[in-house]
Design a protein around this motif. Sequence first.
Motif, mmCIF file in Angstrom:
data_model
loop_
_atom_site.group_PDB
_atom_site.id
_atom_site.type_symbol
_atom_site.label_atom_id
_atom_site.label_comp_id
_atom_site.label_asym_id
_atom_site.label_seq_id
_atom_site.Cartn_x
_atom_site.Cartn_y
_atom_site.Cartn_z
ATOM 1 N N GLN B 7 0.856 -1.339 -0.071
ATOM 2 C CA GLN B 7 -0.033 0.029 0.069
ATOM 3 C C GLN B 7 0.874 1.151 0.002
ATOM 4 O OE1 GLN B 7 -3.771 0.279 0.527
ATOM 5 N NE2 GLN B 7 -3.714 -1.699 -0.226
ATOM 6 N N GLY B 8 1.888 1.036 0.839
ATOM 7 C CA GLY B 8 2.593 2.324 1.241
ATOM 8 C C GLY B 8 3.873 2.610 0.245
ATOM 9 N N TRP B 9 4.222 1.666 -0.841
ATOM 10 C CA TRP B 9 5.378 1.923 -1.465
ATOM 11 C C TRP B 9 5.843 3.126 -2.119
ATOM 12 C CZ3 TRP B 9 6.141 2.647 -6.398
ATOM 13 C CH2 TRP B 9 5.076 2.329 -7.291
ATOM 14 N N LEU B 10 4.523 3.644 -2.723
ATOM 15 C CA LEU B 10 4.734 4.991 -3.268
ATOM 16 C C LEU B 10 5.064 6.262 -2.526
ATOM 17 C CD1 LEU B 10 4.230 6.491 -6.081
ATOM 18 C CD2 LEU B 10 2.131 6.748 -5.312
ATOM 19 N N VAL B 11 4.477 6.007 -0.980
ATOM 20 C CA VAL B 11 4.806 7.119 -0.295
ATOM 21 C C VAL B 11 6.113 7.064 0.221
ATOM 22 C CG1 VAL B 11 4.257 8.179 2.137
ATOM 23 C CG2 VAL B 11 2.521 7.077 0.525
ATOM 24 N N ILE B 12 6.659 5.915 0.404
ATOM 25 C CA ILE B 12 8.209 5.820 0.789
ATOM 26 C C ILE B 12 8.966 6.083 -0.358
ATOM 27 C CG2 ILE B 12 9.955 4.301 1.582
ATOM 28 C CD1 ILE B 12 7.583 2.550 2.773
ATOM 29 N N LEU C 75 -2.389 12.099 1.659
ATOM 30 C CA LEU C 75 -1.262 12.302 2.391
ATOM 31 C C LEU C 75 -0.116 12.393 1.196
ATOM 32 C CD1 LEU C 75 0.234 11.013 4.908
ATOM 33 C CD2 LEU C 75 0.574 8.935 3.660
ATOM 34 N N VAL C 76 -0.216 12.014 -0.098
ATOM 35 C CA VAL C 76 0.716 12.081 -0.942
ATOM 36 C C VAL C 76 0.831 13.485 -1.505
ATOM 37 C CG1 VAL C 76 1.316 11.474 -3.283
ATOM 38 C CG2 VAL C 76 0.666 9.478 -2.000
ATOM 39 N N PHE C 77 -0.369 14.194 -1.882
ATOM 40 C CA PHE C 77 -0.343 15.546 -2.357
ATOM 41 C C PHE C 77 0.095 16.286 -1.377
ATOM 42 C CE2 PHE C 77 -3.088 13.975 -5.197
ATOM 43 C CZ PHE C 77 -4.352 14.005 -5.277
ATOM 44 N N THR C 78 -0.031 16.094 0.171
ATOM 45 C CA THR C 78 0.522 17.007 1.369
ATOM 46 C C THR C 78 1.953 16.930 1.032
ATOM 47 O OG1 THR C 78 -1.453 16.544 2.438
ATOM 48 C CG2 THR C 78 0.327 17.830 3.427
ATOM 49 N N LEU C 79 2.372 15.702 0.916
ATOM 50 C CA LEU C 79 3.900 15.456 0.833
ATOM 51 C C LEU C 79 4.506 16.349 -0.247
ATOM 52 C CD1 LEU C 79 6.281 14.152 2.202
ATOM 53 C CD2 LEU C 79 5.723 11.999 1.021
ATOM 54 N N ILE C 80 3.896 16.201 -1.573
ATOM 55 C CA ILE C 80 4.397 16.859 -2.719
ATOM 56 C C ILE C 80 4.419 18.381 -2.381
ATOM 57 C CG2 ILE C 80 4.122 17.243 -5.273
ATOM 58 C CD1 ILE C 80 3.071 14.467 -5.167
ATOM 59 N N ILE C 81 3.313 18.880 -1.913
ATOM 60 C CA ILE C 81 3.049 20.363 -1.820
ATOM 61 C C ILE C 81 3.968 21.007 -0.920
ATOM 62 C CG2 ILE C 81 1.622 22.093 -1.126
ATOM 63 C CD1 ILE C 81 -0.627 20.172 -2.335
ATOM 64 N N ALA C 82 4.255 20.137 0.214
ATOM 65 C CA ALA C 82 5.120 20.714 1.296
ATOM 66 C C ALA C 82 6.686 20.907 0.841
ATOM 67 C CB ALA C 82 5.125 19.640 2.268
ATOM 68 N N THR C 83 7.079 19.706 -0.068
ATOM 69 C CA THR C 83 8.286 19.890 -0.422
ATOM 70 C C THR C 83 8.609 20.936 -1.470
ATOM 71 O OG1 THR C 83 8.304 17.464 -0.493
ATOM 72 C CG2 THR C 83 10.019 18.626 -1.765
#
Lengths: 253, 221, 211
Positions: B7-12, C75-83
């Motif tokens: 699930q989380g590989w992309l986030v990592i 989560l992914v959006f926030t990570l990208i925007i924060a960077t």
Amino acid sequence: MEYLSQIILIAVGAAIVNNFVLSYFVGICPFIGVSRRVDMAFGMGCAVTFVISVAGFLSWVFTYYLLRSGAPLSTWIYHLCGGTGDSDLSILNYIVYIFLIAASVQLVEMYLRKFFPPLYKSFGVFLPLITTNCAILFACLEIMKHISGDNPWDLGQSLTFAFFGGVGFTLALLIMAGIREDLELCNVPKSLRGAGITLVIAGILAMAFMGFNGVNASLQKALVVKPAHATQTAVMGDVEQMVKKTNLAEETK
Amino acid sequence: MLKYFKQGWLVIAISLAFGALLAGVQLTLGPKIKENQITKSYNRIPLLLLGQDKVNGAKIVIAGDKITVDRDGKAETTLTVQKPENPLDYDVYKVFNGDKQLGWVVLGKGNGYADEVVCLIGLSPDLKTITGVSVISQKETPNLGSKIQSPWIYQFAGKAANPPLEVVKNRTASPDNNKIDAISGATISSDSLTAIVNQTVAKFVGDVEKLKFASAAAEEK
Amino acid sequence: MPDNNGPTAFERFINGILPENPTYRQVLGMCPTLAVTATMKASMTMAGAVAFVLICSNIIVSLIRHLIKPHLRILVFTLIIATFVTIADKFLAAFMPDMSDQLGPYIPLIIVNCIIICRCEVCAAKQSVGPAIADAVGQSIGFALGLSTVATVRELLASGSWFGIELFWNGSATEGYRWAIMGLAPGAFLTLGLLMGLANWLSAKFEKKAA
């Protein structure tokens, strides 16, 4: 005693003198969106205060021990891996803060769902939306700003700032909700209905809150035990002594 | 465990990639940012110690710890700045013109009417004269208290450091007494700035003996 | 198969400027609009920073849109925007230090600016890179338009200058005519509220004429 007076100054400053909404322009989106009824406004204000305190606590801990330059924990890990000097992870500040805020919102959501289910239901979609509330990130940023530099804030001062910032936000929200409830009975021009009139009222409120401008300075004068003048004249007396001594030394050379 | 990884590989993966990107940004821009902080104070040192006439119209070039006052491409004066080896909790700069000490520049902070006021104070080498004051940041009322950042501040230049300065409203200030004309309509801001100047000078005079400097070039304080 | 199941790139671009203007139509991004519009220079710097973050995040989100699991997308959006906001902030601190001091905490607050997350969610996560870039550019222009209308009014009234160039009220005789409160908090609220009323009135008139 001096610590207590500092806490009082920070609290009054965050809640009233430099109100988050009316002075720093953070948290405007819920301010316009949720301030239609007093009970909704109060609920939102309490939720935001809760989240902001948790987020403030977590961000102080992370910034102090891990993120700032020279932080104990990260420097220790850095030295373990063979580095020298101070570690400085402050580039990761914003990313860590936003994730701490998301985590705080999740924590509060779980707590409410377990212990206050009807309250949780009445919040609906608003609770996850608190993650994008500028006020919380702003509180974390102010704590970060005050941790570096002279007189770094410790946990108590940061928590006071965060909590009373939330209190100020709730205050502004309640005042606006009270006014807007009465505004329903008035004939607002069509183009100004909704966001327009809310902003105009907020402008007048901001003007009123500007009246608190000198409160911090006078509170400080009232709370500080030693008046500034006494220290001054005492030290200036020493200066005269020192100048006399140097003159004497020069004369005897 | 594997399910979570799927699930989380992309986030990592994104975290690692962006972590590397941010590390690169820090390495390239970090030094420049630190330099900018120093430049902010150094830019004002010539005005504080050399006076307006020498600095008006000239360009100030900062290289490391040397500040050059350039006029029409020619370097008029070159100052060297030394920082104490055991720094206090406020910035202190010992400034030399060639071999001789030109003066001291000290950072003063305090509460104004609205928020914090930060200023730089220039002192003569014997600590008897205030050569100038320059306000770095203030959040006072615009058009009223904010005038502490206008030519009003030039009246501090040349005042004796002792006895402490006093703010008066009756326009009796003159270069040879210790009075400062208040800004009309902004008495508290004028009072606060003068108090900050007085307190910082008093504090520095007490602290200056504790400071240690690298070379023994200039021994007198 | 191209997923053109939404507005085309050109439509996205035009939509962002006036019909779906983030400040006046969507009522998003209020915090920077009130905070930085005391001077035109600060507003344009903020608009530039938002444009940078919006365009870059839209590109990245659009490129990886098929890989994001639905429940992790915020989560992914926030990570990208924060960077990207961190990069923009460090860039400003290095190359425009006085602007960085003036804008203060409002640059990091771009992370929670609803405009960017909204655009990622509505457009970039669903369409390919072309429409995503067009959408980002259009919305940035719309945001800059919103900011400059408010900033022009505030700066002209508060200090008689525009972009720092003194236009009037700069003699000592007329110095007292400056409407100082326009540069402070109440002026921001009042200006934005009245301008929003004006925008609503104009668009209602426009629709009536078209009908």
